[in-house]
Scaffold this active site. Structure first.
Site, PDB file in Angstrom:
ATOM      1  N   GLU A   1      41.048  41.155  34.680  1.00  0.00           N
ATOM      2  CA  GLU A   1      39.906  41.409  33.786  1.00  0.00           C
ATOM      3  C   GLU A   1      39.970  42.830  33.237  1.00  0.00           C
ATOM      4  OE1 GLU A   1      36.870  40.087  36.510  1.00  0.00           O
ATOM      5  OE2 GLU A   1      37.566  38.028  36.232  1.00  0.00           O
TER       6      GLU A   1
ATOM      7  N   GLY B   1      38.155  32.256  37.797  1.00  0.00           N
ATOM      8  CA  GLY B   1      36.849  31.881  37.261  1.00  0.00           C
ATOM      9  C   GLY B   1      36.840  30.573  36.499  1.00  0.00           C
TER      10      GLY B   1
ATOM     11  N   ASN C   1      35.391  39.779  45.938  1.00  0.00           N
ATOM     12  CA  ASN C   1      35.271  40.640  44.754  1.00  0.00           C
ATOM     13  C   ASN C   1      34.006  40.230  44.001  1.00  0.00           C
ATOM     14  OD1 ASN C   1      35.563  42.077  42.390  1.00  0.00           O
ATOM     15  ND2 ASN C   1      37.337  40.910  41.651  1.00  0.00           N
TER      16      ASN C   1
ATOM     17  N   HIS D   1      43.403  44.399  38.270  1.00  0.00           N
ATOM     18  CA  HIS D   1      42.773  43.081  38.112  1.00  0.00           C
ATOM     19  C   HIS D   1      42.919  42.643  36.652  1.00  0.00           C
ATOM     20  CE1 HIS D   1      39.897  39.850  37.929  1.00  0.00           C
ATOM     21  NE2 HIS D   1      39.954  39.801  39.241  1.00  0.00           N
TER      22      HIS D   1
ATOM     23  N   GLY E   1      33.898  34.442  42.501  1.00  0.00           N
ATOM     24  CA  GLY E   1      32.586  33.786  42.418  1.00  0.00           C
ATOM     25  C   GLY E   1      32.051  33.297  43.758  1.00  0.00           C
TER      26      GLY E   1
ATOM     27  N   SER F   1      39.863  31.024  41.741  1.00  0.00           N
ATOM     28  CA  SER F   1      39.094  29.801  42.030  1.00  0.00           C
ATOM     29  C   SER F   1      39.242  29.327  43.478  1.00  0.00           C
ATOM     30  CB  SER F   1      39.453  28.683  41.045  1.00  0.00           C
ATOM     31  OG  SER F   1      39.016  29.041  39.745  1.00  0.00           O
TER      32      SER F   1
HETATM   33  P1  PGA Z   1      37.358  33.683  41.161  1.00  0.00           P
HETATM   34  O1  PGA Z   1      37.832  35.201  40.930  1.00  0.00           O
HETATM   35  O2  PGA Z   1      37.470  33.414  42.642  1.00  0.00           O
HETATM   36  O3  PGA Z   1      35.940  33.654  40.675  1.00  0.00           O
HETATM   37  O4  PGA Z   1      38.279  32.828  40.382  1.00  0.00           O
HETATM   38  C1  PGA Z   1      38.907  35.746  41.647  1.00  0.00           C
HETATM   39  C2  PGA Z   1      39.140  37.173  41.205  1.00  0.00           C
HETATM   40  O5  PGA Z   1      39.014  37.467  40.030  1.00  0.00           O
HETATM   41  O6  PGA Z   1      39.469  38.052  42.021  1.00  0.00           O
END
Ligand code: PGA
Length: 271
Positions: A106, A182, A20, A104, A244, A222
């Site tokens: 976010e 994140g 992603n 998601h 990330g 993460s």
């Molecule tokens: P991250 O994001 O691997 O940066 O923690 C995962 C995601 O939001 O799908």
């Protein structure tokens, strides 16, 4: 249950690893990533990337004929209409996208997306012949207060208003604890696996065991090259949603290496 039968019925016979990209990248960096992705050769894995929507067509054209699928990070539930700035599932599907994220965290936070809206998006994604990747997960406070199960259950229950049994069986569910996204602090593989089993139990209540066992449940939050293997060897983790770390080719390839070798090893162990 006959394990072979279950595997035969799986929509994804192999673990699914999804990158992603969120709202990251420039034309130049996207071209660089695509040049590396087009060469990937992991016959034991399903791989998909979710670029910012502006780069969807570029990604689809460059990855055409490769093993990497492309998906959308978000869709509008209506097929067309007066919704300035939005892109429908039908539009992504027509271009050749195979997946779309829904829910998601976010977007649940930044755009106040409700469980009901997320369910409507899942229905629209299925109607457009794509596979929804439904994200569920709890906040840190909910985690600390032992509310993970009830939060996830209410996120899943909202689907029942929009989705038939057949629809539910076609979902990919991504467990993403919000506190792990994140932050560099992933859930422990054991904890993630236990939550996956609760999600599987909810699916079993709706679909029966045989069909529920075919649903792909992936972990996100993460994930990196150091922990990918630990997640993949868990019994109920069917893949990874990588944020990330998917923007760094060598890191993403190490995650893919871990995912495919841990799969081979668990196949060996089962023999
Ligand atoms: P991250 O994001 O691997 O940066 O923690 C995962 C995601 O939001 O799908």
């Amino acid at each position: 249950m006959d394990e072979r039968q279950t595997l035969v019925n799986r929509p994804f016979p192999h673990p699914l690893v999804v990158g992603n990209w969120k709202m990251n990248g420039s034309l130049q960096s996207v071209h660089g990533l695509l040049e590396a992705l087009v060469k990937l050769d992991y016959p034991q894995l399903e791989i998909a990337i979710l670029p910012p929507s502006l780069f969807t067509l570029t990604a689809l054209m460059r990855l055409n004929g490769s093993q990497v699928s492309v998906g959308a990070q978000n869709i509008h539930p209506q097929p067309y209409g007066a919704h300035t700035g939005e892109v429908s599932a039908a539009m992504f599907s027509e271009l050749g996208c195979r997946f779309a994220l829904a829910g998601h965290s976010e977007r649940r936070t930044d755009q106040n997306e409700s469980n009901a809206e997320v369910a409507a998006k899942c229905a629209a994604i299925l109607k457009a012949n794509m596979t929804p990747i439904l994200c569920v997960g709890e906040t840190f406070d909910q985690y600390r207060n032992d509310q993970t199960e009830e939060v996830i259950e209410s996120q899943l229950n909202a689907l029942l208003a929009n989705l038939t049994e057949k629809n539910l069986a076609s979902l990919v569910v991504a467990y993403e604890p919000i506190w792990a996204i994140g932050t560099g602090k992933s859930a422990t593989p054991d904890y993630a696996d236990r939550v996956h089993k609760r999600i599987r139990l909810w699916l079993t209540r709706q679909l029966g065991e045989e069909v529920a066992n075919t649903v792909c449940i992936i972990y996100g939050g993460s994930v990196n090259s150091a922990n990918a293997r630990d997640f993949m060897v868990q019994s109920d983790i069917g893949g990874l949603l990588v944020g990330g770390a998917s923007l760094n080719v060598s890191e993403f390839c190490k995650i893919l290496d871990s995912a495919s070798t841990s799969l081979l090893r668990s196949q060996e162990e089962r023999k």
